[in-house]
Design a protein around this motif. Structure first.
Motif, PDB file in Angstrom:
ATOM      1  N   UNK A  93      -1.592   4.580  -0.887  1.00  0.00           N
ATOM      2  CA  UNK A  93      -2.542   3.574  -1.394  1.00  0.00           C
ATOM      3  C   UNK A  93      -2.355   2.882  -2.477  1.00  0.00           C
ATOM      4  N   UNK A  94      -1.274   3.224  -3.464  1.00  0.00           N
ATOM      5  CA  UNK A  94      -0.996   2.334  -4.622  1.00  0.00           C
ATOM      6  C   UNK A  94      -0.441   0.774  -3.921  1.00  0.00           C
ATOM      7  N   UNK A  95       0.431   1.074  -2.637  1.00  0.00           N
ATOM      8  CA  UNK A  95       0.976  -0.164  -2.316  1.00  0.00           C
ATOM      9  C   UNK A  95      -0.158  -1.050  -1.759  1.00  0.00           C
ATOM     10  N   UNK A  96      -1.111  -0.339  -0.754  1.00  0.00           N
ATOM     11  CA  UNK A  96      -2.124  -1.083  -0.274  1.00  0.00           C
ATOM     12  C   UNK A  96      -2.936  -1.746  -1.425  1.00  0.00           C
ATOM     13  N   UNK A  97      -3.222  -1.156  -2.420  1.00  0.00           N
ATOM     14  CA  UNK A  97      -3.918  -1.870  -3.498  1.00  0.00           C
ATOM     15  C   UNK A  97      -3.278  -3.060  -4.057  1.00  0.00           C
ATOM     16  N   UNK A  98      -1.849  -3.133  -4.094  1.00  0.00           N
ATOM     17  CA  UNK A  98      -1.097  -4.240  -4.679  1.00  0.00           C
ATOM     18  C   UNK A  98      -1.463  -5.206  -3.724  1.00  0.00           C
ATOM     19  N   UNK A  99      -1.273  -4.898  -2.420  1.00  0.00           N
ATOM     20  CA  UNK A  99      -1.525  -6.196  -1.568  1.00  0.00           C
ATOM     21  C   UNK A  99      -2.875  -6.759  -1.507  1.00  0.00           C
ATOM     22  N   UNK A 100      -3.715  -5.540  -1.750  1.00  0.00           N
ATOM     23  CA  UNK A 100      -5.135  -6.203  -1.709  1.00  0.00           C
ATOM     24  C   UNK A 100      -5.598  -7.146  -2.888  1.00  0.00           C
ATOM     25  N   UNK A 101      -4.806  -6.778  -4.289  1.00  0.00           N
ATOM     26  CA  UNK A 101      -5.004  -7.519  -5.237  1.00  0.00           C
ATOM     27  C   UNK A 101      -4.367  -8.946  -5.063  1.00  0.00           C
TER      28      UNK A 101
END
Length: 644
Positions: free
Chosen positions: A632-640
């Motif tokens: 989820x953290x990796x997805x969060x980074x790409x979303x940001x």
């Protein structure tokens, strides 16, 4: 040997065994022993060997001179001797059983277990009529019978299985040295029986071999002082574990009382070992007059515990102890006062294990130390539930550490300059099938108390290193990952070496690691500074976590190479709810020193705006994201990145 027309036996070995047995038994009964089944069985082993040696001597003398003693006397003594001979391996096998299982109901029915002994008992008492074991001729001369070999095979039936039995069932319950002592007992006892039956027919060696075997077991783990604490002379925590485990397995009533010396740590830190030892011995001497019949244990750190009989009045016992401790103890004419805090368990809680009992006692002690009430703190169901929860968390943590199943969650840290995610804090989580998701607030303090924090910290660090190795940090937009380092870890001598070994194993750039330290008084020692020096020399950066709480001080922010100061969320929230300008001054001070400042606990946009205005470079909190799993953290980074 044959003398004239009758046998004469050499009794040198028997006499030696008899004297050793008498001395050993006298010492054993002169000392208080743990009230457990295996001690009673071991006492039975010693008594059976003493009886065997005594009867061997007497029966050999009477049989050597048939003209002086009646046939009835010789028959009676030899029958009893052979019964004692059959009893020795039987009693020893019971001892081994109780060493392993510690309860009265053995998995192998006692009646079946007794069959070989009962068979030999029957052969022994019928010998005067059938002559199968021995016989006396018309002149009263002793003769061995054809069934004499049966005693060797009875020994073998009882003794030989003890070796695989202990090897299989005792692997986790007995230390290696204890298992070896039992193996040696079996080998020496069987050897002695074989020698007397087939090689040294007129030398009575069985008793001596049994006695040598008993001495080995006695000196290895069955001596009455083995489970005794040196300074007080009371039983220690290992002894308490044996007693409570056996009582729980037998579903016995389990009332106990005890107390902790509230000022023990102060005494230990302020005075010499000689003073503390003298005070403990004086107190123990008094307790022996109060607890004459109660098994008493000293569990270290000023904790005493007494197992109570059902009819024992714990209040009267407490009052006597409390009255004495109001008066001073003396050492070299100096007065010392001991301050007790009492607790009492009436035996109504159904504990499932020693570990649950111990955990509940520790919870009671913790509460007793922080209560102003006099009298005894009653151990109740709430304490038991707290203790069982702690025990369950401890097991879950141990399972996670053993199976490398700690989960790493990441909480993003945002820059106030452009709002992007520049780093993240790695936080440990434990997912347990029964307890669910366990948070650090619950298992980190426990890990620090039981020593697991070192393994836990290294596992978190290794998982973060693996994350950095398998992901492109520049692609993710991360400058570094923050990893918490316990004060206990940084104060340990080999922490830097172990962390650098992990770093080298994954071959990652040290600049991607930032270690967070929460300062405590206990963390400041020579190893702290040496660890920081070694790690800094390799390019690892440090941040001071939770500044403004606990032991954090301004001097260390200057002296130690902290590149980041993390302001505790309580300080942030206090600043926002008051007119104080202290946080603004602190941020300015750290900025002047070249430090970067992270404000923790940011929950609203208003908080973010104010903290940005006073100069905080980075913000962390639920406004942006709670700690989230790796994917989820990796997805969060790409979303940001997409939204920026």
């Amino acid at each position: 040997m044959i003398w004239g027309n009758h046998m004469v036996w050499n009794l040198d070995f028997d006499i030696s065994a008899w004297f050793v047995a008498v001395v050993l038994i006298m010492y054993y009964v002169s000392r208080r022993n743990l009230p457990i089944l295996r001690n009673r069985a071991f006492f039975g082993v010693m008594i059976s060997t003493l009886v065997l040696a005594s009867l061997d001597i007497i029966a050999s003398i009477t049989a050597s001179f048939p003209e002086r003693y009646s046939t009835t006397t010789n028959y009676t003594l030899n029958v009893i001797y052979y019964i004692a001979l059959a009893a020795c391996p039987y009693v020893f096998s019971l001892f081994v059983t109780f060493v392993i299982h510690r309860n009265r109901t053995w998995f192998f029915p006692l009646a079946v277990h007794s069959i070989p002994f009962l068979f030999m008992f029957a052969l022994s008492i019928t010998a005067p009529w059938n002559g199968f074991i021995f016989s006396l001729d018309e002149m009263g001369v002793f003769h061995y019978g054809p069934g004499r070999d049966f005693f060797f095979w009875e020994y073998f039936i009882y003794m030989a299985p003890c070796i695989p039995y202990v090897a299989v069932f005792g692997r986790e319950k007995l230390q290696a040295g204890h298992r070896r002592a039992i193996y040696l007992y079996v080998i020496v006892a069987l050897l002695g029986n074989w020698l007397q039956m087939y090689v040294m027919l007129y030398h009575q060696v069985i008793s001596l071999c049994n006695m040598i075997s008993i001495l080995v077991v006695f000196l290895t783990f069955q001596g009455p002082d083995y489970y005794r604490e040196r300074r007080t002379g009371f039983f220690d925590a290992r002894g308490l574990q044996l007693v409570i485990t056996e009582q729980l397995q037998n579903e016995d009533y389990l009332p106990f009382a005890g107390f902790v010396l509230e000022n023990y740590r102060t005494l230990k830190n302020s005075y010499s070992e000689e003073v503390v030892t003298s005070l403990l011995r004086q107190l123990s001497g008094f307790l022996r007059t109060v607890c004459k019949d109660e098994p008493t244990f000293y569990l270290r750190n000023g904790i005493f515990l007494m197992l109570l009989a059902p009819d024992k009045d714990p209040i009267a016992m407490r009052d006597r102890i409390e009255e004495r401790l109001k008066k001073p103890f003396y050492y070299n004419q100096n007065e010392y006062i001991l301050h007790p805090r009492f607790f009492y368990n009436p035996g109504l809680i159904h504990y499932k294990s020693y570990e649950e009992t111990r955990s509940t006692v520790l919870v009671a002690i913790e509460q007793a130390m922080h209560t102003d009430n006099s009298g005894s703190l009653l151990i109740n169901e709430e304490m038991y539930r707290t203790a069982t929860r702690t025990f369950a968390v401890d097991h879950a943590m141990e399972y996670a550490l053993r199976n490398q199943s700690l989960q790493i969650y990441y909480q993003p840290i945002h820059s106030t300059d452009d709002g992007r995610v520049v780093s993240a804090e790695a936080l440990a989580r434990i997912q347990d099938e029964e307890l669910g998701l366990l948070m650090p607030d619950e298992f980190i303090p426990l890990a620090e108390r039981n020593g697991s924090i070192f393994r836990l910290g290294e596992q978190v660090f290794e998982k973060v290193c693996k994350f950095i190795q398998t992901h492109d940090m520049k692609e993710l937009g991360l400058n570094y990952i923050e990893v918490n380092l316990s004060p206990l870890q940084i104060a340990r001598s080999n922490t830097a070496d172990r962390y650098l070994e992990i770093l080298d194993r994954y071959a990652i750039d040290p600049s991607y690691i930032n270690l967070e330290i929460t300062e405590t008084e206990n963390a400041e020692n020579e190893f702290t500074y040496e660890n920081i020096r070694k790690l800094s020399a390799r390019g690892i950066r440090f941040s001071l976590d939770d500044y403004g709480t606990g032991y954090s001080n301004l001097i260390n922010t200057i002296v130690l190479p902290y590149s980041i100061i993390k302001i505790d969320k309580n300080i942030v929230q206090a600043y926002l709810s008051s007119d104080s300008h202290i946080l603004q001054h602190l941020v300015h001070h750290f900025t002047v020193l070249g430090k970067e400042v992270v404000a923790e606990g940011v929950e609203t946009q208003e908080m973010a705006d104010i903290l940005t205005d006073i100069g905080c470079q980075y913000l962390q909190g639920f406004l942006y994201s709670k700690p989230i799993p790796t994917e989820e953290f990796i997805d969060y980074l790409y979303e940001q990145k997409e939204n920026s």
